[in-house]
Design an enzyme around this catalytic site. Structure first.
Site, short mmCIF file in Angstrom:
data_model
loop_
_atom_site.label_atom_id
_atom_site.label_comp_id
_atom_site.label_asym_id
_atom_site.label_seq_id
_atom_site.Cartn_x
_atom_site.Cartn_y
_atom_site.Cartn_z
N GLU A 45 -4.98 -3.81 -2.06
CA GLU A 45 -6.44 -3.64 -1.94
C GLU A 45 -6.79 -2.39 -1.13
O GLU A 45 -7.93 -1.98 -1.07
CB GLU A 45 -7.07 -4.89 -1.29
CG GLU A 45 -6.72 -5.14 0.17
CD GLU A 45 -5.36 -5.84 0.37
OE1 GLU A 45 -4.59 -5.95 -0.61
OE2 GLU A 45 -5.08 -6.24 1.51
N ARG A 46 -5.75 -1.76 -0.53
CA ARG A 46 -6.03 -0.59 0.31
C ARG A 46 -5.96 0.71 -0.47
O ARG A 46 -6.52 1.71 -0.06
CB ARG A 46 -5.06 -0.57 1.49
CG ARG A 46 -5.35 -1.76 2.41
CD ARG A 46 -4.58 -1.70 3.67
NE ARG A 46 -3.36 -2.46 3.59
CZ ARG A 46 -2.52 -2.60 4.60
NH1 ARG A 46 -2.75 -2.00 5.73
NH2 ARG A 46 -1.43 -3.33 4.46
N LYS A 94 -1.36 -7.07 -9.22
CA LYS A 94 -2.35 -6.89 -8.16
C LYS A 94 -1.91 -5.74 -7.27
O LYS A 94 -0.98 -5.87 -6.47
CB LYS A 94 -2.49 -8.15 -7.30
CG LYS A 94 -3.69 -8.05 -6.36
CD LYS A 94 -3.63 -9.00 -5.18
CE LYS A 94 -2.93 -8.42 -4.00
NZ LYS A 94 -3.58 -7.24 -3.38
N GLU A 144 8.87 -4.15 13.08
CA GLU A 144 8.75 -3.03 12.15
C GLU A 144 7.40 -2.36 12.47
O GLU A 144 6.34 -2.95 12.24
CB GLU A 144 8.75 -3.54 10.70
CG GLU A 144 8.68 -2.41 9.68
CD GLU A 144 8.34 -2.89 8.27
OE1 GLU A 144 7.39 -3.67 8.12
OE2 GLU A 144 9.02 -2.47 7.33
N PHE A 204 0.81 -1.23 0.00
CA PHE A 204 0.00 0.00 0.00
C PHE A 204 0.84 1.27 0.00
O PHE A 204 0.35 2.34 -0.34
CB PHE A 204 -0.91 0.03 1.25
CG PHE A 204 -0.20 0.46 2.50
CD1 PHE A 204 -0.04 1.81 2.79
CD2 PHE A 204 0.34 -0.47 3.37
CE1 PHE A 204 0.64 2.22 3.94
CE2 PHE A 204 1.02 -0.08 4.52
CZ PHE A 204 1.17 1.27 4.79
N SER A 232 5.09 -7.01 3.30
CA SER A 232 5.54 -7.45 4.62
C SER A 232 6.27 -8.79 4.51
O SER A 232 6.11 -9.53 3.53
CB SER A 232 4.34 -7.60 5.55
OG SER A 232 3.52 -8.64 5.07
N CYS A 238 9.59 1.62 3.44
CA CYS A 238 10.41 0.47 3.82
C CYS A 238 11.84 0.91 4.11
O CYS A 238 12.61 0.19 4.72
CB CYS A 238 10.41 -0.57 2.71
SG CYS A 238 11.11 0.09 1.21
P1 NAD Z 1 1.37 -6.58 3.02
O1 NAD Z 1 2.30 -7.72 3.07
O2 NAD Z 1 0.27 -6.54 4.00
O3 NAD Z 1 0.66 -6.54 1.59
C1 NAD Z 1 1.44 -6.56 0.41
C2 NAD Z 1 0.67 -7.33 -0.65
O4 NAD Z 1 0.57 -8.70 -0.27
C3 NAD Z 1 -0.76 -6.81 -0.83
O5 NAD Z 1 -1.05 -6.79 -2.19
C4 NAD Z 1 -1.59 -7.82 -0.07
O6 NAD Z 1 -2.87 -8.00 -0.62
C5 NAD Z 1 -0.79 -9.10 -0.18
N1 NAD Z 1 -0.89 -9.95 1.02
C6 NAD Z 1 -0.98 -9.53 2.31
N2 NAD Z 1 -1.02 -10.59 3.14
C7 NAD Z 1 -0.94 -11.69 2.36
C8 NAD Z 1 -0.92 -13.09 2.63
N3 NAD Z 1 -1.01 -13.56 3.87
N4 NAD Z 1 -0.83 -13.94 1.60
C9 NAD Z 1 -0.74 -13.49 0.34
N5 NAD Z 1 -0.77 -12.17 0.02
C10 NAD Z 1 -0.86 -11.29 1.01
O7 NAD Z 1 2.24 -5.25 3.06
P2 NAD Z 1 1.71 -3.76 3.17
O8 NAD Z 1 1.20 -3.53 4.55
O9 NAD Z 1 0.83 -3.47 2.02
O10 NAD Z 1 3.06 -2.94 2.94
C11 NAD Z 1 3.93 -2.61 3.98
C12 NAD Z 1 5.07 -3.59 4.07
O11 NAD Z 1 5.76 -3.62 2.84
C13 NAD Z 1 6.12 -3.19 5.10
O12 NAD Z 1 6.55 -4.35 5.76
C14 NAD Z 1 7.24 -2.60 4.27
O13 NAD Z 1 8.52 -2.66 4.86
C15 NAD Z 1 7.17 -3.47 3.07
N6 NAD Z 1 7.76 -2.81 1.93
C16 NAD Z 1 8.99 -3.25 1.55
C17 NAD Z 1 9.63 -2.63 0.50
C18 NAD Z 1 10.99 -3.07 0.08
O14 NAD Z 1 11.39 -2.71 -1.03
N7 NAD Z 1 11.69 -3.84 0.89
C19 NAD Z 1 9.01 -1.57 -0.19
C20 NAD Z 1 7.74 -1.17 0.23
C21 NAD Z 1 7.13 -1.81 1.29
#
Ligand code: NAD
Length: 521
Positions: free
Chosen positions: A199-200, A196, A404, A172, A249, A304
């Site tokens: 969704e937020r 994809k 985090e 997101f 994440s 991140c």
């Molecule tokens: P998230 O993991 O909740 O969601 C990311 C994506 O994965 C979304 O599209 C979501 O629908 C999907 N998803 C979530 N849970 C899932 C599951 N159990 N199974 C399959 N798919 C799932 O992450 P977020 O809250 O949207 O983003 C924040 C996180 O992203 C933080 O941890 C941040 O550090 C990380 N991030 C990392 C980088 C990097 O380059 N290292 C860059 C941006 C964000």
């Protein structure tokens, strides 16, 4: 029957303020075969404006049939797209770059509405993605093959070919930048994609899709599907998907990486982080304070690469009061308010989680020296705001250090020496980024040599490389072998093929067949 419809923003007409309560929520469309359509989903997720808590749009859980259609279309489109000349693909990306520039404010405005970050920061989000698109136009030089005459009249040529359908699963926090880590690179390399968005806040990605049509990308090359885990599971297990790109994440990323690999796909997963800033007594104090405040509180800490831990070395612990004062000057508020430095967190759940971690951290020995929990933002009583917050005493083993938080919360730890600081950073499971503030080249050199995280800043608080390099997070912040964008990104999205040809220039014929491997060069 699919229903075509226009997006709820145009190049000249886009949100400049928050949606009023009572407005009918906008239905986020799917984008399949260059057509927007309303999903036949039975399940829809509410998207709240984080500054007001008002439901402004809804995101569908794409049906199994729609997912199948998107993936199959991408697979079909690949058959002709891979044959489109590299010069033509490059021209399309040039046009796409131009269109993103033209729609820069619109893209940023859609981000502010759904994600909450400030307008200027949202423009930065778009710019960082745009730079990947600009880099992708260099594909004509970056993807040149290799050739060598390996024996008399025999040449070997190595080229890199596209893989097929690439699935991208986005977080997101960068609704423009991260889809743009995929879109132009996929176009450049001759792949197709099913993306994809989170969704937020999927709205920005719809605009990016609309611009693809205008840029001349053929139907089926880039498709958008929406939803949560069910969508992800289909993408990462589907036999027609050849590679998976994930950013998000660690919980989701670890699962997605393992499952993708188990289903025979290439995968690259950028995951969570805990980024340290180390400051030495010889640092330029004003530069360090300004940089650190921006790096921990900017984007409400939802980067991140946000600085979430400050390691003060020796007497720099005395600089905390100045850091607190500088942090107090930041204005937390609506992203549409030009005076705001940081907006709300993405959701009520994210706000509650941050409060909980801070409370628990305090129980475990941390001290709140700047408390943003009771912040009131005038006119926005229901927003998910957390003001800049600074904790001392949250050392390893304390939840506020270990987790985090993804909020404008900075944990400050004091150590006596640079060696101790390096050991602390290297003991952390994550390895996205780290920064050192110093005026000493010798200390900087030592730090660079001994520190483990993959992106190191010297007097640079958020050292994200521009796309001519790659995003080189490491350790627990990355799974895979090849990083996003840059040369590694091109390599990830292509596979090598060698062609060995013999065109004899001499007329001497061989007298007998040879059944053994060559014994001479
Ligand atoms: P998230 O993991 O909740 O969601 C990311 C994506 O994965 C979304 O599209 C979501 O629908 C999907 N998803 C979530 N849970 C899932 C599951 N159990 N199974 C399959 N798919 C799932 O992450 P977020 O809250 O949207 O983003 C924040 C996180 O992203 C933080 O941890 C941040 O550090 C990380 N991030 C990392 C980088 C990097 O380059 N290292 C860059 C941006 C964000």
């Amino acid at each position: 029957m699919t229903r075509q419809f226009a997006l709820n923003s145009t190049t000249t007409d886009y949100p400049t303020s928050h949606t009023k309560s009572g407005t009918e929520p906008y239905l986020t469309p799917l984008f399949i075969n260059n057509e927007f359509r309303v999903s036949k989903a039975t399940e829809w997720y509410d998207i709240h404006d984080p500054a007001t808590d008002i439901v402004i749009s809804k995101c569908p859980q794409t049906t199994a049939e729609e997912l199948e259609e998107a993936i199959t279309n991408a697979h079909e489109a690949f058959k002709s797209w891979k044959k489109v000349s590299i010069m033509r693909r490059q021209q399309i990306i040039f046009k796409y770059v131009e269109l993103i520039k033209k729609n820069h404010d619109r893209l940023a405005a859609v981000i502010v509405a759904e994600q909450g970050k400030t307008f200027d920061d949202a423009k930065g989000d778009v710019l960082r993605g745009l730079q990947v698109a600009e880099y992708a136009t260099s594909v004509t030089t970056q993807l040149q093959g290799q050739q060598l005459e390996v024996a008399t009249d025999m040449d070997t040529l190595m080229i890199r070919e596209p893989l097929g359908v690439v699935a991208a699963i986005c977080p997101f926090n960068f609704p423009a930048m991260i889809p743009l880590w995929t879109i132009p690179m996929v176009l450049a390399t001759g792949n197709t994609a099913v993306i994809k968005p989170s969704e937020r806040d999927p709205g920005c990605c719809s605009v990016l899709a609309e611009l693809l049509v205008e840029a001349g990308v053929p139907p089926g090359v880039i498709n958008l599907v929406q939803g949560k885990v069910d969508t992800v599971n289909t993408l990462i297990k589907h036999p027609l998907v050849k590679a998976v790109q994930f950013v998000g994440s660690s919980t989701a990323g670890d699962y997605i990486y393992k499952t993708s690999i188990a289903h025979g796909k290439r995968a690259q997963c950028n995951e969570a982080a805990k980024n340290h800033v180390v400051v030495l007594p010889d640092a330029n104090k004003a530069q360090f304070i300004n940089a650190t405040v921006g790096a921990f509180a900017g984007a409400a800490g939802q980067r991140c690469m946000a600085a979430s831990v400050l390691v003060t070395v020796g007497e720099t612990k005395e600089w905390i009061d100045d850091l607190i004062e500088a942090s107090k000057q930041l204005k937390t508020g609506s992203g549409f308010d030009k005076g705001s430095h940081l907006g709300p967190l993405i959701s009520k759940a994210a706000l509650e989680r941050s409060h909980k971690i801070i409370e628990q951290g305090v129980k475990q020995g941390a001290k709140v020296v700047l408390d943003g929990r009771d912040i009131k933002v005038e006119g926005f009583p229901d927003g998910y705001f957390l003001g800049p917050t600074i904790l001392t005493g949250a050392t390893p083993g304390n939840i506020a250090y270990d987790e985090e938080i993804f909020a404008p919360v900075l944990c400050v730890i004091n150590v006596d020496t640079l060696d101790e600081a390096i050991e602390l950073v290297n003991s952390n499971q994550y390895g996205n980024g780290v920064a050192l503030f110093t005026t000493s080249g010798i200390y900087a050199k030592k730090f660079v040599k001994e520190i483990e995280p993959g992106q190191v800043g010297i007097n640079v608080p958020i050292p994200v490389p521009l796309p001519m390099f790659s995003f080189t997070g490491s350790k627990g912040s990355f799974q895979g072998d090849l990083n996003f964008y840059g040369q590694a990104g091109l390599t990830f999205l292509t596979k090598p093929k060698t062609i060995t040809s013999l065109w004899k220039t001499s007329l001497v014929e061989e007298t007998k067949p040879s059944t053994s491997m060559p014994t001479q060069n």
